[in-house]
Write a protein that holds these residues in place. Structure first.
Motif, short mmCIF file in Angstrom:
data_model
loop_
_atom_site.label_atom_id
_atom_site.label_comp_id
_atom_site.label_asym_id
_atom_site.label_seq_id
_atom_site.Cartn_x
_atom_site.Cartn_y
_atom_site.Cartn_z
N ARG A 124 0.83 -1.21 0.00
CA ARG A 124 0.00 0.00 0.00
C ARG A 124 0.87 1.26 0.00
NH1 ARG A 124 -5.31 -0.95 0.46
NH2 ARG A 124 -5.61 1.28 0.72
N LEU A 125 2.05 1.14 0.62
CA LEU A 125 2.96 2.30 0.62
C LEU A 125 3.65 2.45 -0.74
CD1 LEU A 125 4.52 2.10 4.19
CD2 LEU A 125 2.41 3.18 3.42
N LEU A 126 3.94 1.32 -1.36
CA LEU A 126 4.50 1.38 -2.71
C LEU A 126 3.50 2.04 -3.66
CD1 LEU A 126 6.11 -2.17 -3.00
CD2 LEU A 126 7.30 0.01 -2.76
N ILE A 127 2.23 1.69 -3.49
CA ILE A 127 1.18 2.29 -4.33
C ILE A 127 1.10 3.80 -4.06
CG2 ILE A 127 -1.33 2.40 -4.70
CD1 ILE A 127 -1.32 -0.70 -4.18
N ALA A 128 1.17 4.18 -2.78
CA ALA A 128 1.09 5.62 -2.43
C ALA A 128 2.22 6.39 -3.11
CB ALA A 128 1.15 5.78 -0.91
N ALA A 129 3.44 5.85 -3.05
CA ALA A 129 4.59 6.52 -3.68
C ALA A 129 4.41 6.57 -5.20
CB ALA A 129 5.89 5.81 -3.31
#
Ligand SMILES: [Zn+2]
Length: 261
Positions: free
Chosen positions: A6-11
């Motif tokens: 989910r953090l990879l998606i946010a970035a």
């Protein structure tokens, strides 16, 4: 790199946004213009207990920033954080009311850390960061340089640095001689952490900075027990570089464990 998908998606979403607007240089990251193009009005007003507030109505929205924020870098981070909620959390809620604590949430999962990860990537895009500075020995001058180049607060630059440098570092924010919050390089320093409101160890530079201001900004060896009395000492070297952060009466320490490089 953050491991949580989910953090990879946010970035990734922040990178796409910059790409969509053709932004390739730090000076082009003008958040108000981006917000306007996205259908969002940006205002400021008194907000009790919050840094920023987002309301979405269909495809339009309003971001209200607290008028108590006087520092440009802090204002930019709050705005970027709300743009993160706008981009990532349409299905979650139409209203976000975000506190200063939300803006520094990096320890757990959830929408606040996703919005912060988005904001960090939007304000200090990895693609615009000099790769040599990620391999170089840790130095607060790198962080100071980023804060000027990207027009962000020293705090935002330090948090970003800990998140993406290849060096095994932690940044720790303490005030009144207690650790308040911190961010580590997860890849290299997994397993190192602090207790909530942990008192600063007597051997830390942060604890001694008032009496010994000449230590400010100087990377020096410290005892393991100065920072990690609650964790087993395996004889690893720890270095610390500390600076006072005004006007918040906070000390920022950059901890470096070179053996984990
Ligand atoms: Zn938020």
């Amino acid at each position: 790199m953050p491991a949580d998908p989910r953090l990879l998606i946010a970035a990734f979403r922040a990178q796409k946004l910059l790409e969509n607007y053709g932004i390739t240089r730090p000076t082009e990251i003008v958040l108000e213009d981006m917000a306007w193009a996205m259908g969002i009005q940006v205002t400021s007003a008194p907000l009790a207990g919050a840094e920023a507030h987002l309301v979405r109505v269909g495809d339009t929205g309003t971001i209200t920033l607290s008028d108590a924020i006087t520092e440009t870098g802090r204002r930019r981070f709050a705005l970027a954080h709300e743009l993160g909620h706008w981009e990532l959390h349409r299905d979650l809620s139409q209203v976000f009311f975000c506190s200063e604590a939300d803006m520094r949430q990096y320890q757990h999962s959830g929408p606040e850390i996703e919005a912060n990860t988005f904001a960090s990537e939007l304000l200090l895009p990895k693609i615009m960061i000099d790769a040599a500075s990620l391999k170089a020995e840790p130095d607060l001058e790198i962080i100071r340089g980023w804060s000027q180049m990207f027009n962000v607060s020293f705090t935002s630059a330090a948090v970003r640095y800990a998140g993406i440098t290849r060096q095994p570092v932690m940044v720790v924010f303490s005030d009144r001689n207690q650790v308040r919050w911190w961010r580590r390089n997860d890849e290299r320093l997994a397993g190192l952490w602090f207790e909530a409101d942990q008192p600063l160890g007597a051997g830390s530079i942060a604890a001694d900075l008032k009496n010994n201001p000449r230590q400010s900004g100087v990377m020096s060896p410290v005892d393991w027990s100065a920072w990690f009395p609650h964790l087993e000492d395996k004889g690893e070297e720890v270095f610390e570089c500390a600076v006072p952060l005004h006007p918040y009466q906070t000390v920022l320490s950059l901890l470096w464990l070179p053996s984990r490089y």
